[in-house]
Scaffold this active site. Structure first.
Site, PDB file in Angstrom:
ATOM      1  N   SER A   1       0.837  -1.201   0.000  1.00  0.00           N
ATOM      2  CA  SER A   1       0.000   0.000   0.000  1.00  0.00           C
ATOM      3  C   SER A   1       0.872   1.250   0.000  1.00  0.00           C
ATOM      4  CB  SER A   1      -0.884   0.008   1.246  1.00  0.00           C
ATOM      5  OG  SER A   1      -0.078   0.246   2.382  1.00  0.00           O
ATOM      6  N   LYS A   2       0.217   2.385  -0.210  1.00  0.00           N
ATOM      7  CA  LYS A   2       0.927   3.663  -0.180  1.00  0.00           C
ATOM      8  C   LYS A   2       1.557   3.862   1.197  1.00  0.00           C
ATOM      9  CE  LYS A   2      -0.169   8.601  -0.471  1.00  0.00           C
ATOM     10  NZ  LYS A   2       1.051   8.988   0.185  1.00  0.00           N
ATOM     11  N   ARG A   3       0.845   3.421   2.230  1.00  0.00           N
ATOM     12  CA  ARG A   3       1.375   3.560   3.598  1.00  0.00           C
ATOM     13  C   ARG A   3       2.722   2.845   3.750  1.00  0.00           C
ATOM     14  NH1 ARG A   3      -2.693   2.593   7.645  1.00  0.00           N
ATOM     15  NH2 ARG A   3      -0.960   2.033   9.014  1.00  0.00           N
TER      16      ARG A   3
ATOM     17  N   GLY B   1       4.911   2.351   1.455  1.00  0.00           N
ATOM     18  CA  GLY B   1       5.909   3.165   0.768  1.00  0.00           C
ATOM     19  C   GLY B   1       6.311   4.365   1.621  1.00  0.00           C
ATOM     20  N   ASP B   2       5.307   5.029   2.207  1.00  0.00           N
ATOM     21  CA  ASP B   2       5.588   6.210   3.039  1.00  0.00           C
ATOM     22  C   ASP B   2       6.455   5.814   4.231  1.00  0.00           C
ATOM     23  OD1 ASP B   2       4.116   7.700   1.348  1.00  0.00           O
ATOM     24  OD2 ASP B   2       2.310   7.777   2.598  1.00  0.00           O
TER      25      ASP B   2
END
Ligand code: GLU
Length: 506
Positions: free
Chosen positions: A264-266, A268-269
């Site tokens: 998920s984007k999370r 990656g962050d």
């Protein structure tokens, strides 16, 4: 010659394209090209509640950056167009009517409150409510299977909200074939009667998807694993219409670098890597998500990395040009299990591609960066710089840090290195060196090296005593390529000037 292979990438424009979506597009592209087929882009924008206006352009820009362009799609070879489902709206009702008339679909008038009550009622009994053969004709649900034609007509004329549901066949073991997963069977009694169409005039994903795949003559549906649960309904819909079904291939998920679950984007962050090909700004906010392009990755290295995330060539080869990927790609070698995303591997690919890139191509990119800094140098010079620093670079954006001294005198000197290497007697020694340099005519790397080394040997001092302060004066730190190459590149005047500067400042 064009073949009958026609595949499509059918994203919903709900936001930026996740790298999982890019990989789906890539596998479709590779499959199409391998079989001389056609790669179609279809925008599935029937769900207006999730529609995001800049998402379609983002998708198109992403495919372009990745160099996996579509052959047919919005604004391009519109042979089967339009390619935006919202522009095909009128079409779908006709197909819903065909199913209503043949008995494969029925009207249902249950309100969401009524359906909620059914769900809750089932829950209290420890059961799950499914709208299907169990209950659709028992009289507790309000649909055209139990109402008379006149009642149905009256409700529709009165403007009551309705949906059209698929009438899933009862008591059948449905056999399906997936190109990646092999044979799959499912008991149709476990399926619910999915909604195909709503009274607002909009089809649902399922109906629009099947109708369009049929009308656009799609031969292979290659899509993410999250659509596997929809496959039985889709196969049944093809049967209900009397159409041949395309072949299906459901791609494995891209998993988090650690543990299970979809990337998920999370993730990656948290771990510091992008999950989108291009940077993306949320509409109406300043929330910018990072992109591989803007982070300095090469598109071809990025695509190479993605290709191997779920597919393997069956050999040890890891570096593939797009053309080689087209030749080697095979759905039979796509794995069934999820592929763990590895950001280190992405950087490894980036590094491999950096080393393999032509100096001339890198120099073009670097010239543009230099011009932004107001530095105008001829390409021949920049190309030489690139070739001397490339092996230490991962991104083009590393170039400046590795090579600024080729273009400008150091603004400061590394404190630790100065303390250790600029000692008593160093200024005098550097002044003598200036004399030596003044007397050298041929400023080639080889000649200055010979001359300076001769002088040091004559003086009977250690090389370090001269070389380290000299490097410090020219570079500002004890880093950089071969010192005499730097001297040749910056030339006599700048070399002497930088030595004079260091004598003044250190
Ligand atoms: N619109 C669906 C999506 O957003 C397409 C699924 C499919 O390829 O059938 O992924």
């Amino acid at each position: 010659m064009e073949s009958n292979v026609r595949v499509r990438f059918a994203p919903s424009p709900t936001g930026p394209l996740h790298i999982g979506g890019v990989r789906t597009a890539l596998y479709n592209y590779l499959f199409a090209k391998k079989h001389n087929g056609t790669f179609v882009l279809r925008i599935e924008d029937t769900d207006q509640t999730r529609y995001v206006a800049n998402a379609e352009q983002y998708i198109i820009d992403s495919l372009e950056w990745c160099k996996i362009p579509f052959d047919e799609g919005p604004g391009k070879n519109e042979k089967f167009g339009p390619y935006r489902q919202s522009e095909r709206k009128e079409l779908y009702k006709k197909y819903a009517d065909i199913l209503l008339n043949s008995g494969w679909a029925y009207y249902a008038f249950d309100t969401s409150e009524e359906l909620d009550a059914h769900r809750k009622g089932h829950e209290t009994k420890g059961k799950t409510f499914i709208y299907n053969w169990h209950n659709r004709e028992k009289g507790r649900l309000v649909n055209s299977l139990v109402l008379t034609d006149a009642e149905v007509k009256a409700k529709i004329t009165a403007g009551e909200n309705y949906v059209i549901r698929f009438k899933t066949p009862q008591d059948e073991i449905l056999r399906m074939e997936d190109e990646i997963r092999g044979n799959i069977t499912i008991d149709t009694n476990t399926l619910d009667d999915k909604i195909l169409f709503k009274s607002d005039g909009m089809p649902t994903y399922h109906l629009a998807n099947i109708v369009d795949d049929h009308l656009m003559e799609i031969s292979h549906v290659i899509r993410g694993e999250e659509w596997l649960p929809s496959m039985p309904l889709h196969i049944l819909l093809y049967r209900a219409f009397g159409w041949n079904s395309p072949k299906f291939a459901h791609l494995p998920l891209i998993l988090k670098p650690v543990g299970k679950g979809k990337l998920s984007k999370r993730d990656g962050d948290k771990l510091g890597f992008p999950v989108f090909p291009l940077a993306y700004t949320n509409e109406g906010s300043n929330d910018v998500s990072r992109g591989y392009k803007e982070d300095g990755y090469f598109a071809d290295g990025f695509i190479n990395m993605l290709a191997l995330l779920g597919w393997n060539p069956g050999t040890e080869q890891e570096i593939f040009s797009l053309e080689e990927l087209v030749q080697s790609f095979d759905l039979n070698r796509v794995s069934k299990s999820g592929a763990k995303f590895n950001p280190d591997k992405t950087n490894w690919f980036q590094q491999q591609y950096m080393q393999a890139k032509e100096d001339s191509e890198l120099a073009d990119t670097y010239c543009a960066i230099l011009e932004e800094k107001g530095i105008y140098k001829d390409k021949y010079f920049v190309k030489k710089v690139v070739s001397s620093i490339k092996e230490r670079a991962i991104f083009v954006t590393d170039f400046w840090d590795l090579s600024s001294f080729f273009f400008e005198a150091p603004k400061e000197y590394d404190a630790k290195a100065s303390k250790k290497n600029w000692k008593e007697g160093t200024p005098e020694l550097m002044n003598e060196l200036i004399e030596v340099l003044n007397n050298i005519q041929d400023f080639s790397s080889k000649n200055t090296e010979t001359k300076i080394k001769e002088w040091i040997t004559q003086k009977g001092i250690g090389f370090g005593k001269v070389m380290q302060p000299l490097r410090l004066s020219l570079v500002g730190a004890l880093k950089g390529p071969h010192l005499f190459d730097i001297i040749e590149m910056i030339g006599k005047e700048a070399t002497i000037k930088r030595l004079e500067n260091a004598i003044l400042k250190l």
